[in-house]
Design an enzyme around this catalytic site. Structure first.
Site, PDB file in Angstrom:
ATOM      1  N   GLU A   1       3.916  -6.855   1.928  1.00  0.00           N
ATOM      2  CA  GLU A   1       3.488  -7.195   0.566  1.00  0.00           C
ATOM      3  C   GLU A   1       3.546  -5.977  -0.352  1.00  0.00           C
ATOM      4  OE1 GLU A   1      -0.543  -8.515   1.100  1.00  0.00           O
ATOM      5  OE2 GLU A   1       0.019 -10.316   2.202  1.00  0.00           O
ATOM      6  N   PRO A   2       4.690  -5.333  -0.481  1.00  0.00           N
ATOM      7  CA  PRO A   2       4.730  -4.149  -1.340  1.00  0.00           C
ATOM      8  C   PRO A   2       4.686  -4.516  -2.821  1.00  0.00           C
ATOM      9  CG  PRO A   2       6.915  -4.635  -0.500  1.00  0.00           C
ATOM     10  CD  PRO A   2       5.997  -5.657   0.098  1.00  0.00           C
ATOM     11  N   GLY A   3       3.979  -3.742  -3.585  1.00  0.00           N
ATOM     12  CA  GLY A   3       3.956  -3.923  -5.037  1.00  0.00           C
ATOM     13  C   GLY A   3       4.480  -2.662  -5.703  1.00  0.00           C
ATOM     14  N   ARG A   4       3.625  -1.644  -5.683  1.00  0.00           N
ATOM     15  CA  ARG A   4       3.925  -0.386  -6.367  1.00  0.00           C
ATOM     16  C   ARG A   4       5.256   0.234  -5.924  1.00  0.00           C
ATOM     17  NH1 ARG A   4      -0.495   2.885  -8.091  1.00  0.00           N
ATOM     18  NH2 ARG A   4      -1.707   1.765  -6.537  1.00  0.00           N
TER      19      ARG A   4
ATOM     20  N   GLY B   1       0.760  -1.245   0.000  1.00  0.00           N
ATOM     21  CA  GLY B   1       0.000   0.000   0.000  1.00  0.00           C
ATOM     22  C   GLY B   1       0.785   1.286   0.000  1.00  0.00           C
TER      23      GLY B   1
ATOM     24  N   CYS C   1     -11.368   5.001 -29.510  1.00  0.00           N
ATOM     25  CA  CYS C   1     -12.596   5.777 -29.695  1.00  0.00           C
ATOM     26  C   CYS C   1     -13.358   5.966 -28.383  1.00  0.00           C
ATOM     27  CB  CYS C   1     -13.485   5.074 -30.701  1.00  0.00           C
ATOM     28  SG  CYS C   1     -12.555   4.452 -32.078  1.00  0.00           S
ATOM     29  N   GLU C   2     -12.716   6.531 -27.408  1.00  0.00           N
ATOM     30  CA  GLU C   2     -13.378   6.861 -26.145  1.00  0.00           C
ATOM     31  C   GLU C   2     -12.718   8.108 -25.593  1.00  0.00           C
ATOM     32  OE1 GLU C   2     -13.958   4.060 -23.058  1.00  0.00           O
ATOM     33  OE2 GLU C   2     -14.022   2.352 -24.418  1.00  0.00           O
TER      34      GLU C   2
ATOM     35  N   ARG D   1      -4.434   3.190 -16.064  1.00  0.00           N
ATOM     36  CA  ARG D   1      -4.564   3.952 -14.821  1.00  0.00           C
ATOM     37  C   ARG D   1      -5.181   5.350 -14.998  1.00  0.00           C
ATOM     38  NH1 ARG D   1      -1.356   5.300 -11.524  1.00  0.00           N
ATOM     39  NH2 ARG D   1      -2.492   4.550  -9.725  1.00  0.00           N
TER      40      ARG D   1
END
Ligand code: LLP
Length: 418
Positions: free
Chosen positions: A275-278, A239, A343-344, A314
């Site tokens: 549990e680090p990810g980012r 987190g 196309c959005e 993101r």
């Protein structure tokens, strides 16, 4: 912990020029610095040497085999949330004895696979999941080690879509019901309670919610011990946010986060799992893209690039800010909307962004794309999944090739009646 710098006005990842990679790989592509990843990992390790700690990389942030092998070589474990992620971690030589299995709803077949691998810990999120795991483990005469993921009802003060620790969120066991579920687990066959787990959200930019949460978790561990449970592990989840270089953002460092962990948990006599990810991979990577057209609208100038929302979701999903850099540094600035070709209207990377002047054919880098970038990509609009490149010192290697149209379209099959 940025992974790049300009040399003679050219963007370099470590000692490799992005332009030279682009010539061989073609845009768009992801590019990561292995050194940046190792540095981030080592920052955690150095800060936590005084404690018995295991850093389990959250595989969902970036599950490429070369990234996972980097983690394995560093001595990391893995936090996985599906059989697929577990298989990826094991294939990359992360030992099963360092794998924790999180996730809101593990299925029976996923449990069976995890049991066959003898992983370190299941993080259980509901009573029914506990009952099923007890049944599955007993049927193969195994005893599994578990923790419960506790929902502490703490506001992580992050984006609502990645906030997980409030009582209205689907995650974990409400803290008010924790004592009861530990009591139930203690009586069940095939189950050995060993820990407490928590994860209140992602991209946290303040330490205070972590602190509020850790205080509650510590109290819970003490209560559980009074109730006769042996609690030897505290899994604090991930987190910790990263700096996306948004003007007003200031993010706690890995050092300050670890200082908080030490302050809260060093006298608890538990092994600590993180549990680090980012925070391990986010700032190590960029998405490199080329400007296809400049388009003068009535109110805005649009920079239309060859990367799109399917490659990096993101900004469109969380309105996330990503810095955009020119590959060739220029002094002059202008105001642009940077958009993809899909196309959005949500296919937008930046609105009214003041940035370096850009021309058609120029290369740009979307920064801090090492986490939740490639893993969340899709082939929407039948666009090819983009390649990934890993840089180390003066060398680079393609760690995932671009798919081709044949491969992509041949995944479909006609029916018998066509
Ligand atoms: N542990 C658990 C149980 C998690 O659910 C997560 C992330 C992590 C660890 C790692 O969290 P981190 O250290 O990376 O913040 N796609 C979103 C982020 C979703 C995070 C989901 N869970 C984004 O692009 O911002």
């Amino acid at each position: 912990m940025t992974s790049y710098h300009y040399q003679k006005h050219q963007l370099q990842m470590e000692q490799v020029s992005i332009k030279s990679i682009a010539t061989q790989v073609q845009t768009p592509f992801y590019c990561y610095s292995q050194t940046a990843i190792c540095n981030a990992y080592n920052s955690y390790v150095e800060q936590l040497t005084s404690m018995d700690t295991l850093i389990c990389f959250a595989v969902k942030a970036n599950s490429n085999q070369a990234i996972l092998k980097t983690m394995a070589d560093l001595g990391a474990g893995a936090d996985v949330v599906s059989e697929g992620e577990m298989r990826r971690a094991i294939m990359a030589e992360i030992p099963a004895s360092k794998i924790v299995y999180s996730g809101v709803a593990k299925t029976q077949s996923e449990m069976e696979y995890a049991l066959s691998q003898n992983i370190l810990q299941f993080n259980i999120e509901s009573e029914n999941e506990l009952l099923l795991l007890s049944k599955v483990a007993s049927s193969v005469n195994k005893v599994v080690k578990i923790a419960f993921r506790i929902n502490p009802d703490v506001d992580a003060k992050t984006h609502a879509k990645i906030s997980t620790g409030k009582s209205e969120n689907k995650f974990g066991i409400p803290i008010s019901k924790a004592l009861a579920i530990y009591q139930l687990a203690a009586k069940l066959p095939g189950i050995q309670v060993q820990g407490v787990d928590v994860h209140i959200g992602s991209q946290l930019t303040q330490l205070e919610p972590f602190e509020n949460c850790f205080i509650l978790i510590k109290q819970l561990v003490e209560q559980l011990r009074e109730d006769g449970h042996t609690i030897s592990i505290v899994d604090v989840g991930g987190g910790l946010g990263i700096d996306y270089a948004e003007d007003d953002s200031e993010v706690p460092t890995i050092e300050s986060y670890c200082a908080l962990l030490k302050q809260q948990f060093s006298d608890l006599g538990c092994k600590l799992i993180l549990e680090p990810g980012r925070s391990l991979v986010g700032n190590s990577g960029i998405l490199v893209s080329k400007v296809i057209y400049l388009k003068e609208g009535e109110e805005r100038t649009f920079v239309i690039i060859d990367a799109a929302m399917n490659d990096l979701l993101r900004p469109s999903m969380y309105d996330a800010f990503h810095n955009i850099l020119p590959i060739t540094e220029t002094e002059e600035q202008a105001c642009y909307d940077v958009v993809g070709p899909i196309c959005e209207t949500s296919d937008t990377f930046a609105r009214t962004r003041i940035m370096s002047v850009i021309n058609e054919g120029d290369l740009i880098a979307i920064d801090s794309a090492g986490a939740y970038g490639a893993v969340m990509s899709s082939t929407y609009n039948t666009r090819l999944q983009v390649p990934e490149v890993l840089v180390k010192d003066n060398q680079f290697s393609i760690i995932r090739e671009r798919t081709d149209y044949e491969q992509l379209i041949n995944q479909d099959q006609l029916t018998a009646w066509q």
